[in-house]
Design a protein around this motif. Structure first.
Motif, PDB file in Angstrom:
ATOM      1  N   ASP A 129       0.576  -1.161  -0.007  1.00 27.82           N
ATOM      2  CA  ASP A 129      -0.120   0.171   0.027  1.00 27.82           C
ATOM      3  C   ASP A 129       0.610   1.243  -0.029  1.00 27.82           C
ATOM      4  O   ASP A 129       0.267   2.341   0.131  1.00 27.82           O
ATOM      5  CB  ASP A 129      -0.964   0.091   1.211  1.00 27.82           C
ATOM      6  CG  ASP A 129      -2.094  -0.919   1.052  1.00 27.82           C
ATOM      7  OD1 ASP A 129      -2.457  -1.414  -0.144  1.00 27.82           O
ATOM      8  OD2 ASP A 129      -2.721  -1.396   2.008  1.00 27.82           O
ATOM      9  N   ASP A 132      -0.389   3.415  -2.673  1.00 23.18           N
ATOM     10  CA  ASP A 132      -1.714   4.379  -2.430  1.00 23.18           C
ATOM     11  C   ASP A 132      -1.400   5.247  -1.312  1.00 23.18           C
ATOM     12  O   ASP A 132      -1.969   6.419  -1.241  1.00 23.18           O
ATOM     13  CB  ASP A 132      -2.460   3.320  -1.712  1.00 23.18           C
ATOM     14  CG  ASP A 132      -3.164   2.401  -2.921  1.00 23.18           C
ATOM     15  OD1 ASP A 132      -3.048   2.526  -4.234  1.00 23.18           O
ATOM     16  OD2 ASP A 132      -3.818   1.369  -2.457  1.00 23.18           O
ATOM     17  N   ALA A 133      -0.268   5.153  -0.314  1.00 21.78           N
ATOM     18  CA  ALA A 133      -0.231   6.084   0.512  1.00 21.78           C
ATOM     19  C   ALA A 133       0.454   7.216  -0.145  1.00 21.78           C
ATOM     20  O   ALA A 133       0.296   8.563   0.284  1.00 21.78           O
ATOM     21  CB  ALA A 133       0.991   5.506   1.479  1.00 21.78           C
ATOM     22  N   LEU A 134       1.273   7.155  -1.062  1.00 23.74           N
ATOM     23  CA  LEU A 134       1.669   8.308  -1.806  1.00 23.74           C
ATOM     24  C   LEU A 134       0.451   9.476  -2.237  1.00 23.74           C
ATOM     25  O   LEU A 134       0.636  10.653  -2.136  1.00 23.74           O
ATOM     26  CB  LEU A 134       2.434   8.017  -3.031  1.00 23.74           C
ATOM     27  CG  LEU A 134       4.206   7.466  -2.763  1.00 23.74           C
ATOM     28  CD1 LEU A 134       4.708   6.991  -4.014  1.00 23.74           C
ATOM     29  CD2 LEU A 134       4.998   8.592  -2.475  1.00 23.74           C
ATOM     30  N   SER A 135      -0.428   8.581  -3.059  1.00 23.99           N
ATOM     31  CA  SER A 135      -1.560   9.289  -3.413  1.00 23.99           C
ATOM     32  C   SER A 135      -2.216  10.001  -2.133  1.00 23.99           C
ATOM     33  O   SER A 135      -2.697  11.336  -2.549  1.00 23.99           O
ATOM     34  CB  SER A 135      -2.614   8.258  -4.225  1.00 23.99           C
ATOM     35  OG  SER A 135      -2.044   7.684  -5.144  1.00 23.99           O
TER      36      SER A 135
END
Lengths: 261, 257
Positions: A129, A132-135
């Motif tokens: 994830d 996703d965490a970057l987003s």
């Protein structure tokens, strides 16, 4: 009838899958390249990627090209001495290394080392994830993870190949002078007598293209990986295999473009 | 009611192939409210919050944040609306290539809001808010225990002072005491920031500690909403079976051979 058509259907599906994959990779690359001119620019990430792809691959590329130059000199000597054409060895070594073997062997080595590392890192980030965490932290993953690596691949591989060219020639020189009894000055004179700028530049352009392909395959397969550790392993394998095959295929096409006339 | 909601989800649908995961979800979360979404494994709780975050594309329906539909907004506007959301991932999702302090200050650095020197100091302050020493900032995420990783992930989530916070299984994999500690930190952080939050969990103790309101997700729909404090006393058969962990009841676990 079904028995007759099923191989055709399987072939059709395979072609469809390959075309779909090519389209997907193309869109992925375009998406990453679209961030080239739009801020923010992650200079630190680019620098770090140049180090990872270029600097840390230096030992393996140096050894590969050095030994390749040595073997080339030895093989050329055993072949050309039959026709009393030993003086061509220096030219054979330098042209082979700068035009073909330098970029291709460096490309294959970097694909195995850095391409695999990119795919493994990106794949692990995907399955844990982190992408996703970057987003969620207002950071575009393509811009942060992929674009810097593509830039780094284009910059780092020509630098590696430039070093590899020098070491390859040096390998040939060492074998020719220390083992085959050539005069050092004559060998170097023969090396540079027929070498043109185009020979070196074409090799460096090939290296840039290969660097882009290695980074693209590593990023693409890592980015799309799924299914935990097994998925990351599969992504890594796919990245190395696809980059290697593309390097060899593109090498032929680029050689055709540069030297067919 | 929906006009005043901070987050309003209407008729949200999402399917993966033939499997319909979200089947017309309706959900309102009022400003400053802590909502807990409970439900069995694989019922789509994570898919729901990932749809709101834009990490998964919903098939249809609407997701309103402050009254604006993010699914119909321009990409730039949708990003702006979603930028007010902070997320704590189930496994922390810390960037293992960066030291802890850079993880915490990542959002600030990525938006060029702050210099690296200031970011390092700021990260120390956020680490203190989750009960960690500033020296932890120099470590790599791999050097931390599970509980510490969750705290660092929480520090990273609150660093951008988000108006909305999502927590995905915040206590999974932690011992009961550490779970209670993380829940306490979540409640403190959410109150301090005045945020609206959605947490998804199977942990009933955790749900009651961090939630004001609870919703039960079952077969792709919200089948019950009510005060989190009344979860264990609910008359709803689905909620009652789930919260008491009974094998018999309307929830039939899908067994595959």
């Amino acid at each position: 009838m079904n028995a007759v058509l099923s191989p055709v259907a399987a072939l059709g599906r395979a072609v469809q899958n390959v075309l779909g994959l090519i389209g997907e990779v193309f869109i992925f690359a375009l998406s990453a390249l679209s961030h080239l001119l739009r801020p923010p620019f992650y200079w630190r990430r680019i620098g770090r990627s140049v180090m990872e792809i270029g600097y840390f691959s230096l030992p393996v590329v140096a050894l590969t090209t050095l030994f390749t130059g040595m073997v080339l000199a030895l093989q050329a000597y055993t072949g050309f001495s039959r026709f009393n054409a030993q003086s061509a060895i220096a030219s054979i070594v330098v042209l082979s290394v700068t035009r073909e073997l330098g970029p291709v062997l460096a490309g294959l080595m970097v694909a195995g080392r850095a391409g695999a590392a990119i795919a493994a890192e990106m794949g692990t980030m995907r399955v844990t994830d982190q992408i996703d965490a970057l987003s969620t932290l207002s950071t575009n993953p393509m811009k942060y993870l992929v674009t810097p690596r593509l830039i780094a691949g284009v910059i780092a591989l020509p630098l590696l190949v430039a070093v590899g060219d020098i070491l390859g020639v040096m390998g040939g020189y060492l074998v020719a002078t220390l083992k085959l009894g050539f005069n050092g000055t004559d060998y170097l004179h023969n090396t540079f007598q027929y070498l043109r700028t185009d020979d070196v530049v074409s090799g460096l352009i090939k290296a840039s293209v290969f660097g882009f392909i290695i980074a693209l395959m590593g990023c693409y397969h890592g980015f799309k990986s799924k299914g935990g550790a097994q998925g990351v392993g599969a992504a890594t394998t796919s990245a190395v295999v696809s980059a290697s095959v593309l390097i060899l295929g593109l090498d032929y096409l680029l050689t055709q473009v540069f030297f067919s006339s | 009611m929906s006009t005043a909601a901070k987050i309003s989800v209407r008729g949200l649908n999402k399917a993966f192939g033939d499997k319909k995961v979200l089947d017309g979800i309706d959900l309102d979360v009022m400003p400053g409210t802590a909502m807990v979404v409970i439900g069995g494994s694989g019922t789509g709780k994570s898919v729901l919050i990932k749809c709101i975050l834009g990490l998964i594309e919903a098939d249809s329906g609407s997701i309103l944040i402050d009254g604006e539909d993010v699914l119909k907004a321009t990409p730039a506007r949708a990003r702006a609306l979603r930028s007010q959301i902070g997320m704590l991932f189930q496994n922390g999702a810390l960037f293992d290539s960066l030291p802890v302090w850079e993880n915490v200050a990542f959002g600030l650095l990525a938006q060029n809001k702050i210099s690296r020197r200031d970011a390092r100091a700021k990260a120390g302050e956020f680490l203190a808010q989750v009960g960690l020493a500033a020296s932890v900032g120099e470590l790599s995420p791999a050097e931390l225990s599970g509980g510490m990783q969750k705290r660092v992930a929480l520090a990273r989530a609150i660093a951008g002072a988000p108006q909305i916070m999502f927590f995905d299984e915040p206590t999974t994999g932690l011992d009961p005491i550490m779970g209670a500690v993380i829940d306490g930190l979540i409640v403190d952080c959410v109150k301090r920031l005045g945020s609206t939050s959605i947490a998804i969990t199977h942990d009933m103790a955790s749900a009651q500690r961090i939630g004001d309101v609870a919703a039960m997700l079952y077969e792709g729909r919200i089948v019950w909403t009510g005060p989190a404090a009344s979860l264990l006393d609910s008359d709803n058969e689905v909620v009652s079976q789930f919260t008491h962990g009974r094998r018999e009841g309307p929830i039939q676990m899908a067994l595959r051979r």
